[in-house]
Design a protein around this motif. Structure first.
Motif, PDB file in Angstrom:
ATOM      1  N   CYS A  56      31.327  52.319  32.801  1.00 48.82           N
ATOM      2  CA  CYS A  56      30.146  51.613  32.934  1.00 48.82           C
ATOM      3  C   CYS A  56      29.542  51.941  34.347  1.00 48.82           C
ATOM      4  O   CYS A  56      30.316  52.356  35.613  1.00 48.82           O
ATOM      5  N   ASP A  57      28.142  52.190  34.449  1.00 50.45           N
ATOM      6  CA  ASP A  57      27.624  52.546  35.836  1.00 50.45           C
ATOM      7  C   ASP A  57      27.874  51.380  37.048  1.00 50.45           C
ATOM      8  O   ASP A  57      28.045  51.703  37.984  1.00 50.45           O
ATOM      9  N   THR A  58      28.001  50.128  36.486  1.00 52.46           N
ATOM     10  CA  THR A  58      28.389  49.141  37.423  1.00 52.46           C
ATOM     11  C   THR A  58      29.218  47.870  36.732  1.00 52.46           C
ATOM     12  O   THR A  58      28.924  47.869  35.426  1.00 52.46           O
ATOM     13  N   VAL A  59      30.105  47.521  37.472  1.00 46.25           N
ATOM     14  CA  VAL A  59      31.019  46.179  36.878  1.00 46.25           C
ATOM     15  C   VAL A  59      30.665  45.111  37.907  1.00 46.25           C
ATOM     16  O   VAL A  59      31.285  45.312  39.049  1.00 46.25           O
ATOM     17  N   ALA A  60      30.395  43.864  37.461  1.00 44.68           N
ATOM     18  CA  ALA A  60      30.552  42.811  38.193  1.00 44.68           C
ATOM     19  C   ALA A  60      31.589  42.053  37.591  1.00 44.68           C
ATOM     20  O   ALA A  60      31.527  41.521  36.599  1.00 44.68           O
ATOM     21  N   ALA A  61      32.553  41.801  38.592  1.00 41.09           N
ATOM     22  CA  ALA A  61      33.705  41.191  38.185  1.00 41.09           C
ATOM     23  C   ALA A  61      34.152  39.795  38.868  1.00 41.09           C
ATOM     24  O   ALA A  61      33.944  39.789  40.032  1.00 41.09           O
ATOM     25  N   VAL A  62      34.639  38.922  38.119  1.00 41.62           N
ATOM     26  CA  VAL A  62      34.538  37.560  38.771  1.00 41.62           C
ATOM     27  C   VAL A  62      36.205  36.881  38.234  1.00 41.62           C
ATOM     28  O   VAL A  62      36.351  37.331  37.216  1.00 41.62           O
ATOM     29  N   LEU A  67      41.930  38.444  43.325  1.00 40.90           N
ATOM     30  CA  LEU A  67      40.660  39.290  43.819  1.00 40.90           C
ATOM     31  C   LEU A  67      41.036  40.153  44.811  1.00 40.90           C
ATOM     32  O   LEU A  67      40.531  41.073  44.980  1.00 40.90           O
ATOM     33  N   ARG A  68      41.832  39.738  45.794  1.00 42.08           N
ATOM     34  CA  ARG A  68      42.156  40.773  47.051  1.00 42.08           C
ATOM     35  C   ARG A  68      43.112  41.932  46.336  1.00 42.08           C
ATOM     36  O   ARG A  68      42.615  42.836  46.915  1.00 42.08           O
ATOM     37  N   GLU A  69      43.616  41.571  45.365  1.00 48.12           N
ATOM     38  CA  GLU A  69      44.519  42.778  44.926  1.00 48.12           C
ATOM     39  C   GLU A  69      43.517  43.615  44.093  1.00 48.12           C
ATOM     40  O   GLU A  69      43.315  45.018  44.367  1.00 48.12           O
ATOM     41  N   ALA A  70      42.488  43.134  43.421  1.00 57.72           N
ATOM     42  CA  ALA A  70      41.441  43.725  42.590  1.00 57.72           C
ATOM     43  C   ALA A  70      40.557  44.580  43.696  1.00 57.72           C
ATOM     44  O   ALA A  70      40.126  45.838  43.277  1.00 57.72           O
ATOM     45  N   ARG A  71      40.095  44.025  44.764  1.00 55.21           N
ATOM     46  CA  ARG A  71      39.072  44.693  45.753  1.00 55.21           C
ATOM     47  C   ARG A  71      39.933  46.000  46.313  1.00 55.21           C
ATOM     48  O   ARG A  71      39.561  47.008  46.435  1.00 55.21           O
ATOM     49  N   ALA A  72      41.215  45.861  46.630  1.00 53.17           N
ATOM     50  CA  ALA A  72      42.023  46.969  47.112  1.00 53.17           C
ATOM     51  C   ALA A  72      42.235  48.111  46.151  1.00 53.17           C
ATOM     52  O   ALA A  72      41.786  49.396  46.199  1.00 53.17           O
ATOM     53  N   THR A  99      31.954  45.551  41.839  1.00 51.88           N
ATOM     54  CA  THR A  99      32.057  44.279  43.107  1.00 51.88           C
ATOM     55  C   THR A  99      32.690  43.213  42.396  1.00 51.88           C
ATOM     56  O   THR A  99      32.760  43.054  41.047  1.00 51.88           O
ATOM     57  N   PHE A 100      33.290  42.310  43.358  1.00 52.59           N
ATOM     58  CA  PHE A 100      34.036  41.272  43.020  1.00 52.59           C
ATOM     59  C   PHE A 100      33.505  40.050  43.508  1.00 52.59           C
ATOM     60  O   PHE A 100      33.161  40.000  44.820  1.00 52.59           O
TER      61      PHE A 100
END
Length: 497
Positions: free
Chosen positions: A360-366, A373-378, A387-388
């Motif tokens: 995907c060109d972009t992924v908006a994950a929530v 989310l801290r683990e996912a951002r890292a 983006t998260f």
């Protein structure tokens, strides 16, 4: 039950038109205290009163078969949609028994066709309307009245005055219509809703002077030109009913020209039903149970914060072969190699997100909890297109338009009511030609409001989408839904017509 066939000549529309003129005159005369004439086609003419929509705050329409809603109440649905009144259409069967003599379309094929047709037709009437497809068997609905009643009761929910329940007429002459009417009446008892019925086949087999029309108060809704146009467009979308399936015997259209004329009027007819207040004990108990299910709360953010406390990967996304295999199957099921913008609901620590980032060109994950989310951002720090955000769904819905929505292992955390709202938001956020991929654990978990099969059953009722992938295992269910009409992967690559 009345015996008739759709191939019968039926009562000509001009007789109903003359009867309607007399009935309106009778209603006007009654309103000023005059004696209504009794010499016209209705002999005597029961007065017809206008349907007042001033107190309509929510509309729930019940259809025994796809196309009933358009024929009987399409103009009312269109009016409600234009007026901003929330509309839900509950379609009890898929109408798979419409052509029993067909040699080209078996019941499964007809069911698939009619599901697509009815969602498209309702979208033409009122684009914001919700559709519930119950998949009950066509032709034997009388054996499933309790199931239909519970579903209708759940759809009414806690709403009372201002909610209109509009269903087939119990005296319409079709056993499925009678069963749908009885289910609606049971569901409406004691709820404070207004109940109206619409005739369909009675226009065909009955006559204006038939005593059947003396049962109940008859009301008519004059249709605005725009609502008539929408109804006409919607009716044309029920292709399997208004056009022949083929040139062979048994594939003739069910709705032939003379019958269709009854639904091309500038008005629609409804019978106001007086709801009996006495409720049989067993029905009352069933309804109470169903309402309790509907109001069961979604799992809160606090539940997940506690679940993740002191644990980096509590579900074993990084270590379990089960999770790795399921993730590979999910990505392989995507019908396109590349997507413009994806929305991932419930991303957790971002392991599936990493696979999506390559497609995907972009992924908006929530996600609802901050710790994962801290683990996912890292994990995805090197991917600027990802983006998260911490969001509580469906209230804090992400903005944007997406051609892929990933709904993996998250649906059963919602109550039944909030799940429907989540899916409605998904539909609203979907770009043209968009895709929803869903994957859920099938085993029961006591803390979860729903199970995976219930989530996917609700997904299967999402208006305007077709199920194009279905992978069912003992442990999980993986499905892909694409905006209708769609083409298969092989068709897109020119391998098949």
């Amino acid at each position: 039950m009345v015996s008739f066939s759709h191939t019968d000549a039926g009562t000509p529309e001009n007789l109903w038109a003359a009867a309607h003129r007399e009935a309106v005159a009778a209603g006007e005369a009654a309103s000023v205290g005059s004696v209504a004439p009794g010499s016209g086609p209705l002999s005597p003419a029961p007065p017809v009163q206008a349907l007042c929509v001033d107190d309509l705050l929510r509309l729930v329409v019940i259809a025994a078969h796809p196309d009933d809603e358009t024929l009987g109440a399409g103009g009312l649905i269109a009016w409600a949609g234009r007026a901003g009144v929330p509309v839900t259409v509950v379609v009890l069967t898929n109408g798979e028994a419409s052509h029993p003599g067909s040699g080209t379309h078996d019941p499964a094929r007809l069911a698939a066709l009619r599901r697509v047709e009815v969602t498209a037709a309702i979208a033409a009437l009122a684009p914001s309307a919700l559709v519930r497809l119950l998949d009950l068997p066509d032709g034997t609905l009388a054996g499933h009245r309790d199931e239909a009643s519970r579903a209708i009761s759940a759809e009414i929910g806690s709403d009372g005055p201002g909610t209109w329940l509009v269903a087939p007429w119990t005296l319409d002459g079709h056993p499925d219509h009678a069963a749908a009417a009885e289910a609606a009446c049971h569901a409406a008892r004691g709820r404070g809703v207004s109940l109206f019925a619409y005739p369909i086949w009675a226009w065909h087999w009955s006559t204006p002077g038939d005593p059947v029309w003396s049962d109940g108060v008859i009301r008519t809704l004059e249709l605005a030109p725009e609502d008539r146009r929408r109804k006409t467009r919607a009716m044309a979308l029920h292709v399997s009913q208004v056009q022949p399936l083929s040139g062979l015997t048994g594939d003739e259209p069910i709705i032939q020209a003379a019958f269709a004329a009854h639904f091309e009027r500038g008005y629609e007819t409804f019978i106001e039903i007086e709801i009996e207040m006495e409720i049989e004990m067993e029905i009352e108990m069933e309804m109470e149970v169903e309402v309790e299910v509907e109001v069961e709360p979604s799992l809160s953010g606090a539940f997940f914060e506690e679940f993740y406390a002191g644990k980096r990967d509590p579900w074993g996304f990084e270590t379990r072969w089960y999770e790795e295999r399921k993730r590979s199957l999910t990505l392989a099921a995507l019908p396109r190699k590349q997507f413009r913008a994806a929305l991932e609901l419930g991303c957790s620590i971002g392991v599936l997100t990493a696979g999506l980032a390559d497609r995907c060109d972009t992924v908006a994950a929530v996600d609802v909890a901050e710790q994962p989310l801290r683990e996912a951002r890292a994990r995805l720090a090197a991917h600027p297109g990802v983006t998260f955000a911490r969001r509580t769904l469906p209230a804090e819905w992400p903005e944007g338009s997406f051609d892929l929505i990933v709904f993996s292992e998250v649906g059963y955390y919602f109550s039944a009511v909030e799940l429907r709202e989540v899916l409605r938001r998904c539909r609203g956020s979907m770009a043209p030609g968009g895709v929803i991929v869903a994957c859920h654990w099938r085993h029961p978990v006591p803390e979860y409001p729903l199970n995976g099969d219930q989530v996917h059953a609700e997904l299967g009722r999402l208006a305007g989408f077709e199920r194009t992938v279905e992978h069912r295992e003992r442990d999980f269910l993986l499905e892909v839904f694409e905006a209708a009409p769609t083409r298969s992967v092989a068709q897109r690559e020119g391998l098949t017509p």
